[in-house]
Design a protein around this motif. Structure first.
Motif, mmCIF file in Angstrom:
data_model
loop_
_atom_site.group_PDB
_atom_site.id
_atom_site.type_symbol
_atom_site.label_atom_id
_atom_site.label_comp_id
_atom_site.label_asym_id
_atom_site.label_seq_id
_atom_site.Cartn_x
_atom_site.Cartn_y
_atom_site.Cartn_z
ATOM 1 N N LYS A 2 0.849 -1.187 0.000
ATOM 2 C CA LYS A 2 0.000 0.000 0.000
ATOM 3 C C LYS A 2 0.885 1.237 0.000
ATOM 4 O O LYS A 2 1.902 1.296 0.687
ATOM 5 N N TYR A 4 0.528 5.508 0.391
ATOM 6 C CA TYR A 4 -0.371 6.545 0.889
ATOM 7 C C TYR A 4 0.126 7.917 0.450
ATOM 8 O O TYR A 4 1.295 8.097 0.132
ATOM 9 N N ALA A 58 -1.058 5.814 8.846
ATOM 10 C CA ALA A 58 -1.932 6.386 7.815
ATOM 11 C C ALA A 58 -3.354 6.567 8.336
ATOM 12 O O ALA A 58 -3.999 7.581 8.055
ATOM 13 N N TRP A 63 -4.375 9.668 6.076
ATOM 14 C CA TRP A 63 -3.804 9.707 4.734
ATOM 15 C C TRP A 63 -4.662 8.877 3.797
ATOM 16 O O TRP A 63 -5.348 7.938 4.215
ATOM 17 N N ASN A 64 -4.610 9.184 2.523
ATOM 18 C CA ASN A 64 -5.364 8.447 1.509
ATOM 19 C C ASN A 64 -4.482 7.424 0.835
ATOM 20 O O ASN A 64 -3.314 7.682 0.544
ATOM 21 N N GLU A 65 -5.065 6.265 0.551
ATOM 22 C CA GLU A 65 -4.346 5.246 -0.206
ATOM 23 C C GLU A 65 -4.308 5.679 -1.660
ATOM 24 O O GLU A 65 -5.270 6.243 -2.177
#
Length: 68
Positions: A2, A4, A58, A63-65
């Motif tokens: 992932k 972020y 995250a 935070w956004n992925e």
């Protein structure tokens, strides 16, 4: 894996250390090509442990992925 991104456009992901089986979250500022280690994160012996650390941060920081 992932990745972020925060509200400044900084990207975060887990990467391995040089010459060993250790992993840590790193960040990249917009317009830069290099990645730097997050000082407040510890080196981990597995990718999954380091990814878990990053996932927790995250979530805490909202935070956004992203797909980079």
């Amino acid at each position: 894996m992932k990745t972020y991104v925060d509200n400044r456009g900084w990207k975060y992901r887990v990467m391995g250390g040089i010459g060993g089986d250790v992993y840590k979250a790193r960040y990249q500022k917009p317009g830069k090509s290099g990645w730097k280690c997050l000082r407040n994160m510890e080196w981990r012996k597995s990718f999954d442990e380091a990814q878990s650390d990053l996932n927790a941060m995250a979530k805490l920081k909202k935070w956004n992925e992203c797909d980079f």
